[in-house]
Scaffold this active site. Sequence first.
Site, PDB file in Angstrom:
ATOM      1  N   GLU A   1       2.207 -40.456 -27.372  1.00  0.00           N
ATOM      2  CA  GLU A   1       1.290 -40.861 -26.445  1.00  0.00           C
ATOM      3  C   GLU A   1       0.256 -41.785 -26.957  1.00  0.00           C
ATOM      4  O   GLU A   1      -0.583 -40.967 -27.759  1.00  0.00           O
ATOM      5  CB  GLU A   1       0.984 -39.900 -25.738  1.00  0.00           C
ATOM      6  CG  GLU A   1       0.230 -40.074 -24.429  1.00  0.00           C
ATOM      7  CD  GLU A   1      -0.998 -39.390 -23.720  1.00  0.00           C
ATOM      8  OE1 GLU A   1      -1.286 -39.395 -22.476  1.00  0.00           O
ATOM      9  OE2 GLU A   1      -1.292 -38.494 -24.554  1.00  0.00           O
TER      10      GLU A   1
ATOM     11  N   ASP B   1       5.931 -30.482 -25.987  1.00  0.00           N
ATOM     12  CA  ASP B   1       4.667 -31.299 -26.049  1.00  0.00           C
ATOM     13  C   ASP B   1       3.958 -30.953 -27.607  1.00  0.00           C
ATOM     14  O   ASP B   1       4.184 -29.708 -27.883  1.00  0.00           O
ATOM     15  CB  ASP B   1       3.860 -30.634 -25.000  1.00  0.00           C
ATOM     16  CG  ASP B   1       3.107 -32.285 -24.238  1.00  0.00           C
ATOM     17  OD1 ASP B   1       2.415 -32.740 -25.227  1.00  0.00           O
ATOM     18  OD2 ASP B   1       3.372 -32.379 -23.273  1.00  0.00           O
TER      19      ASP B   1
ATOM     20  N   ASP C   1       1.102 -35.672 -27.844  1.00  0.00           N
ATOM     21  CA  ASP C   1      -0.216 -35.755 -26.959  1.00  0.00           C
ATOM     22  C   ASP C   1      -1.232 -36.873 -27.864  1.00  0.00           C
ATOM     23  O   ASP C   1      -1.326 -36.681 -29.174  1.00  0.00           O
ATOM     24  CB  ASP C   1      -0.902 -34.679 -26.697  1.00  0.00           C
ATOM     25  CG  ASP C   1      -1.849 -34.681 -25.658  1.00  0.00           C
ATOM     26  OD1 ASP C   1      -1.383 -35.069 -24.761  1.00  0.00           O
ATOM     27  OD2 ASP C   1      -2.969 -34.591 -25.984  1.00  0.00           O
TER      28      ASP C   1
ATOM     29  N   HIS D   1       2.339 -36.514 -15.392  1.00  0.00           N
ATOM     30  CA  HIS D   1       1.589 -35.584 -14.852  1.00  0.00           C
ATOM     31  C   HIS D   1       0.239 -36.057 -14.905  1.00  0.00           C
ATOM     32  O   HIS D   1      -0.887 -35.485 -14.431  1.00  0.00           O
ATOM     33  CB  HIS D   1       1.571 -34.240 -15.811  1.00  0.00           C
ATOM     34  CG  HIS D   1       1.086 -34.359 -16.995  1.00  0.00           C
ATOM     35  ND1 HIS D   1       1.879 -35.285 -18.095  1.00  0.00           N
ATOM     36  CD2 HIS D   1       0.053 -34.112 -17.901  1.00  0.00           C
ATOM     37  CE1 HIS D   1       1.121 -35.563 -19.329  1.00  0.00           C
ATOM     38  NE2 HIS D   1      -0.005 -34.753 -19.139  1.00  0.00           N
ATOM     39  N   ASP D   2      -0.301 -37.236 -15.361  1.00  0.00           N
ATOM     40  CA  ASP D   2      -1.571 -37.765 -15.708  1.00  0.00           C
ATOM     41  C   ASP D   2      -1.738 -38.811 -14.583  1.00  0.00           C
ATOM     42  O   ASP D   2      -3.023 -39.654 -14.505  1.00  0.00           O
ATOM     43  CB  ASP D   2      -1.891 -38.221 -17.028  1.00  0.00           C
ATOM     44  CG  ASP D   2      -1.798 -37.305 -17.962  1.00  0.00           C
ATOM     45  OD1 ASP D   2      -2.263 -36.034 -17.709  1.00  0.00           O
ATOM     46  OD2 ASP D   2      -1.681 -37.276 -19.247  1.00  0.00           O
TER      47      ASP D   2
END
Length: 620
Positions: free
Chosen positions: A283, A113, A223, A367-368
């Site tokens: 993302e 990430d 991210d 994970h969100d």
Amino acid sequence: MFFCNDALHPHGNGLGADEWWKGAVVYQIYPRSFKDSNGDGFGDLEGIRSKLDYLQALGVDVLWLSPIYASPQDDNGYDIADYYDIDPMFGSLADLDELIAGLHSRGMRLVMDLVVNHTSAAHAWFTESRASKDGPKRDWYIWRPAREVEGLEPGAPGTEPANWGSAFSGSAWEWDEGSGEFFLHLFSRKQPDLNWENPEVRQAVYAFMNRWVDRGVDGFRMDVINLISKTYPLSDGPQGEGDLYGSGFAAVANGPRVHEFLHEMNEAVFASRSAQHVITVGETPGVTRDEAALFTDPARAEVDMVFQFEHVGLTDGPGGKFDPVPLDRVALKRNLADWQAALAPVTDGSGAVTGEEGWNSLYWDNHDQPRAVSRFGDDDPAWRERSAKTLASVLHLHRGTPYVYQGEELGQTNTVFGSIDDFRDLESVNHFHERVGVGDDPAAVLDGLRPNSRDNARTPVQWDASENAGFTTGTPWIDVAPGAAEVNAAAQVGVPGSVFEHYRALIDLRHRDDALALGTFRLLDADDAASWTILREHVAADGAREQLLLVASCSREDLETGEGSALRGRLAADGLDLGEWDDAERLLVASLPAAEAAGSGTGVPERLGGWDSVLLRRSL
Ligand code: NOJ
């Protein structure tokens, strides 16, 4: 220890070494919830390493790890205090080297990430930045003086430079008493935004990215990368009636320099390594299809693909994700198909793919997001397995790179939250206190949180039926979801007909089948909410044509598919004659073990049971 990626060979599909990623399936690990090796209740790198055989058995090509860097863990690692080091809760640099070696020896790759829209407030850069208005790093973050408001002291609520709310409740601006200015934080107040206008910031980011790639890392998931370029000057955004804050979205997303910055990053980190192809996924919340086409056009050299948010936003109500509305399945089908069209390949007159101008990422959850089977399928015990398998088939039949989020391959479900004490995520906890603080009914706020809280996805991976689902010998940092005694890896790996084996079969098929990996995509019968029909087609260099057809039932009702059925009629109106598929090979049937699909007959069964699906293949 440094590793060379040349030993990694792509799967079949006729893809060149620098195109390996187009045939790949990515598995996302949220390290703190994956597997704990030392009994402290948190997952760690050694825990991941102990499960590499499991991941290899599943067949995934790439692991993406949510952040493992040194961090105070305000946002579970998305607040990074040192980009060069591993947080001790996860292990050490030596553990990472061992993990990379273990992956590479299995022909798998590692994606880290990359969180560079913001750092942790504990990062040395920010400590230096906040120390003085004139220091060399002041401009590395986004500082603004207080707005002058009569009767208010600078720094008091109401004097923020703009009216924006942060993603995690409260204002997006935090007053710094010491230096007498506000700093911007689009996320928590412990996640100050970096100032990407400053070239030193950008070079510092590229420097550590290069270090990780030199160390053996094979790619980055970036991210909120479309927030790095802001539109200046930063001014008030629209504020709806009753809203506590205005929206800064237009000023912070897809800003004027975002493509320039990503291209610059590409040049600085990836261009010289094009033979190995460092895989990149941005993302990009709120990204439009037009923007995504720019981000992912290979000719522009920015990123390979982006995560778009439209399909996971379909259940947002007027008050956002914690004010959910029922899923509109037709809207979901159409939305995913629209994304397919927006990033479709170039084809010639025969339908053969002759080039790419973009690329999709495919995901149901991460994970969100809440668990896929609970949100898009049916997590009632009677339907959970079948709908999890059919959802997998639907997603993997789209064109692009599929992402499997840990536990999705087992059909893990959302969890049960009794009270606010059961939540761990700052987003959920802050939202609860903010809404209750302005007088909302606590029970109603909890009801809004339950289906969509990020904690649903963050409960531990369910390895077996033992205490804490085999995740830890200690006390897990978040409770295991109910149902782990039935839904777990030990009950599924190697068990014909399990959700895991269905995923394994789909991933294996992608590695072997050109139509699945690279073929063109078509959604049929778009307006039927109870079914999902997808056609893929690949035309080989010699003109040989291969087609895949998925017909899925998306409700508890049987789906009639025989002669004279409504479905047949609608498909015919769309130009597809199901009769022509009578002799087609059955590759996968959700209600059957993969090995039994072919022997169960040919073509579409006369009737599919609730949530059942069939995947057919034929050559023309
Ligand atoms: C997106 C990440 O996926 C999420 O988990 C995080 O909270 C925010 N970005 C802020 O970094």
